[in-house]
Design a protein around this motif. Structure first.
Motif, PDB file in Angstrom:
ATOM      1  N   TYR A  17       2.886  -9.281 -42.025  1.00  0.00           N
ATOM      2  CA  TYR A  17       3.152  -8.491 -40.690  1.00  0.00           C
ATOM      3  C   TYR A  17       2.857  -9.755 -39.493  1.00  0.00           C
ATOM      4  N   VAL A  18       2.569 -10.965 -39.954  1.00  0.00           N
ATOM      5  CA  VAL A  18       2.348 -11.818 -38.861  1.00  0.00           C
ATOM      6  C   VAL A  18       3.904 -12.145 -38.240  1.00  0.00           C
ATOM      7  N   GLU A  19       3.777 -12.372 -36.888  1.00  0.00           N
ATOM      8  CA  GLU A  19       5.009 -12.416 -36.274  1.00  0.00           C
ATOM      9  C   GLU A  19       5.175 -14.114 -36.108  1.00  0.00           C
ATOM     10  N   ILE A  20       6.438 -14.723 -36.410  1.00  0.00           N
ATOM     11  CA  ILE A  20       6.594 -15.950 -36.317  1.00  0.00           C
ATOM     12  C   ILE A  20       7.454 -16.395 -35.112  1.00  0.00           C
ATOM     13  N   ASN A  21       7.117 -17.178 -34.058  1.00  0.00           N
ATOM     14  CA  ASN A  21       8.010 -17.333 -32.970  1.00  0.00           C
ATOM     15  C   ASN A  21       7.857 -18.950 -33.058  1.00  0.00           C
ATOM     16  N   MET A  22       8.901 -19.377 -32.050  1.00  0.00           N
ATOM     17  CA  MET A  22       8.869 -20.770 -31.734  1.00  0.00           C
ATOM     18  C   MET A  22       7.980 -20.989 -30.679  1.00  0.00           C
ATOM     19  N   GLY A  23       7.342 -22.122 -30.710  1.00  0.00           N
ATOM     20  CA  GLY A  23       6.168 -22.454 -29.869  1.00  0.00           C
ATOM     21  C   GLY A  23       6.640 -23.142 -28.190  1.00  0.00           C
ATOM     22  N   GLU A  24       5.798 -23.284 -27.542  1.00  0.00           N
ATOM     23  CA  GLU A  24       6.374 -23.628 -26.277  1.00  0.00           C
ATOM     24  C   GLU A  24       5.569 -25.004 -25.964  1.00  0.00           C
ATOM     25  N   ARG A  25       6.110 -25.964 -25.746  1.00  0.00           N
ATOM     26  CA  ARG A  25       5.607 -27.287 -25.558  1.00  0.00           C
ATOM     27  C   ARG A  25       6.021 -27.740 -24.114  1.00  0.00           C
ATOM     28  N   SER A  26       5.105 -28.436 -23.376  1.00  0.00           N
ATOM     29  CA  SER A  26       5.654 -28.882 -22.148  1.00  0.00           C
ATOM     30  C   SER A  26       4.966 -30.582 -21.996  1.00  0.00           C
ATOM     31  N   CYS A  27       5.596 -31.110 -21.208  1.00  0.00           N
ATOM     32  CA  CYS A  27       5.159 -32.671 -20.980  1.00  0.00           C
ATOM     33  C   CYS A  27       3.649 -32.731 -20.245  1.00  0.00           C
ATOM     34  N   PRO A  28       3.046 -33.245 -20.705  1.00  0.00           N
ATOM     35  CA  PRO A  28       1.530 -33.206 -20.335  1.00  0.00           C
ATOM     36  C   PRO A  28       1.451 -33.893 -18.848  1.00  0.00           C
ATOM     37  N   HIS A  29       2.231 -34.739 -18.466  1.00  0.00           N
ATOM     38  CA  HIS A  29       2.107 -35.474 -17.367  1.00  0.00           C
ATOM     39  C   HIS A  29       3.092 -34.931 -16.312  1.00  0.00           C
ATOM     40  N   CYS A  30       4.269 -34.605 -16.516  1.00  0.00           N
ATOM     41  CA  CYS A  30       5.105 -33.861 -15.595  1.00  0.00           C
ATOM     42  C   CYS A  30       5.318 -32.272 -15.597  1.00  0.00           C
ATOM     43  N   GLY A  31       4.866 -31.743 -16.727  1.00  0.00           N
ATOM     44  CA  GLY A  31       5.131 -30.255 -16.949  1.00  0.00           C
ATOM     45  C   GLY A  31       6.205 -29.798 -17.405  1.00  0.00           C
ATOM     46  N   GLU A  32       7.225 -30.542 -17.643  1.00  0.00           N
ATOM     47  CA  GLU A  32       8.664 -30.339 -17.885  1.00  0.00           C
ATOM     48  C   GLU A  32       8.691 -29.733 -19.184  1.00  0.00           C
ATOM     49  N   GLU A  33       9.519 -28.522 -19.389  1.00  0.00           N
ATOM     50  CA  GLU A  33       9.537 -28.077 -20.783  1.00  0.00           C
ATOM     51  C   GLU A  33      10.259 -28.660 -21.993  1.00  0.00           C
ATOM     52  N   LEU A  34       9.700 -28.894 -23.145  1.00  0.00           N
ATOM     53  CA  LEU A  34      10.235 -29.679 -23.930  1.00  0.00           C
ATOM     54  C   LEU A  34      10.666 -28.693 -25.429  1.00  0.00           C
ATOM     55  N   GLU A  35      11.458 -29.149 -26.246  1.00  0.00           N
ATOM     56  CA  GLU A  35      11.849 -28.327 -27.320  1.00  0.00           C
ATOM     57  C   GLU A  35      10.585 -28.280 -28.422  1.00  0.00           C
ATOM     58  N   PRO A  36      10.481 -27.170 -29.090  1.00  0.00           N
ATOM     59  CA  PRO A  36       9.435 -26.738 -29.803  1.00  0.00           C
ATOM     60  C   PRO A  36       9.220 -27.686 -31.032  1.00  0.00           C
ATOM     61  N   ALA A  37      10.075 -28.710 -31.106  1.00  0.00           N
ATOM     62  CA  ALA A  37      10.215 -29.519 -32.452  1.00  0.00           C
ATOM     63  C   ALA A  37      10.141 -31.144 -32.056  1.00  0.00           C
ATOM     64  N   PHE A  38       9.052 -31.851 -32.165  1.00  0.00           N
ATOM     65  CA  PHE A  38       9.273 -33.431 -32.091  1.00  0.00           C
ATOM     66  C   PHE A  38       9.971 -34.222 -33.427  1.00  0.00           C
ATOM     67  N   LEU A  39      11.159 -34.870 -33.005  1.00  0.00           N
ATOM     68  CA  LEU A  39      11.987 -35.396 -34.073  1.00  0.00           C
ATOM     69  C   LEU A  39      11.793 -36.968 -34.012  1.00  0.00           C
ATOM     70  N   ALA A  40      11.475 -37.358 -35.228  1.00  0.00           N
ATOM     71  CA  ALA A  40      11.498 -39.042 -35.272  1.00  0.00           C
ATOM     72  C   ALA A  40      11.797 -39.285 -36.797  1.00  0.00           C
ATOM     73  N   ALA A  41      12.754 -40.116 -37.150  1.00  0.00           N
ATOM     74  CA  ALA A  41      13.163 -40.717 -38.107  1.00  0.00           C
ATOM     75  C   ALA A  41      13.345 -39.741 -39.461  1.00  0.00           C
ATOM     76  N   ASP A  42      14.204 -38.674 -38.941  1.00  0.00           N
ATOM     77  CA  ASP A  42      14.564 -37.665 -39.918  1.00  0.00           C
ATOM     78  C   ASP A  42      13.383 -36.792 -40.159  1.00  0.00           C
ATOM     79  N   GLU A  43      12.227 -36.908 -39.636  1.00  0.00           N
ATOM     80  CA  GLU A  43      11.304 -35.977 -39.877  1.00  0.00           C
ATOM     81  C   GLU A  43      10.773 -35.156 -38.519  1.00  0.00           C
ATOM     82  N   SER A  44      10.153 -34.225 -38.816  1.00  0.00           N
ATOM     83  CA  SER A  44       9.725 -33.360 -37.499  1.00  0.00           C
ATOM     84  C   SER A  44       8.435 -32.770 -37.542  1.00  0.00           C
ATOM     85  N   LEU A  45       7.983 -32.436 -36.397  1.00  0.00           N
ATOM     86  CA  LEU A  45       6.863 -31.663 -36.246  1.00  0.00           C
ATOM     87  C   LEU A  45       7.040 -30.479 -35.204  1.00  0.00           C
TER      88      LEU A  45
END
Length: 169
Positions: free
Chosen positions: A40-68
């Motif tokens: 019953y837990v709903e799973i949605n994409m999270g919302e991320r934003s740049c801490p300095h400029c406030g710009e919307e970012l993708e919910p995934a941080f990708l580096a070296a074929d791995e992601s958070l």
């Protein structure tokens, strides 16, 4: 009081090439960990934003074929006294199934439609009007313990079924 709690989870995903692929895999992976216990837990994409400029970012941080991946998990918590209590219950229930995944409570929203004054009176005698309408929680309500208020008409229907179960044993 009933609350809707939104918890942010940081889900690691490996061997991915794009952020979209990482999000899809993270949602699938999280769903597998939560089901069947917390389906019953709903799973949605999270919302991320740049801490300095406030710009919307993708919910995934990708580096070296791995992601958070940032995911938002929404759960309803019933029959709590305070919002902090709802947050602790949500973190515990979700955290037990998502081992080694950091969680942070983002939002807590009360979902009761009753007036504040009526809630205080009904909680004192245990015969609140919402007990007939609210779904069962984790066995803490008076009706589930079998000592519900005198107004409860469901008690007559529940008792024979319980006795039948005992006879079958």
């Amino acid at each position: 009081m009933d609350c809707r709690v939104v918890v942010e989870a940081a889900v690691p995903v490996y061997d991915v090439e794009t952020a979209d692929e990482a999000v899809r895999i993270a949602i699938s992976k999280t769903g597998e960990m939560l089901n069947p216990d917390l389906n019953y837990v709903e799973i949605n994409m999270g919302e991320r934003s740049c801490p300095h400029c406030g710009e919307e970012l993708e919910p995934a941080f990708l580096a070296a074929d791995e992601s958070l991946v940032a995911l938002e998990l929404e759960i309803m918590v019933f029959n709590v006294e305070r919002e902090e209590h709802a947050a602790r219950i949500a973190r515990k229930e979700i955290g037990q199934r998502l081992e080694n995944i950091p969680l942070e409570v983002l939002e807590i929203e009360q979902t009761d439609d009753d007036d504040e004054g009526d809630e205080d009176e009904s909680s004192a005698d245990g015969s609140g009007s919402q007990s007939d309408e609210s779904p069962p929680s984790d066995g803490d309500s008076a009706d589930e313990r079998g000592d519900g208020g005198a107004d409860d008409d469901r008690g007559d229907d529940v008792l024979p079924e319980f006795e039948e179960l005992i006879d079958e044993s």
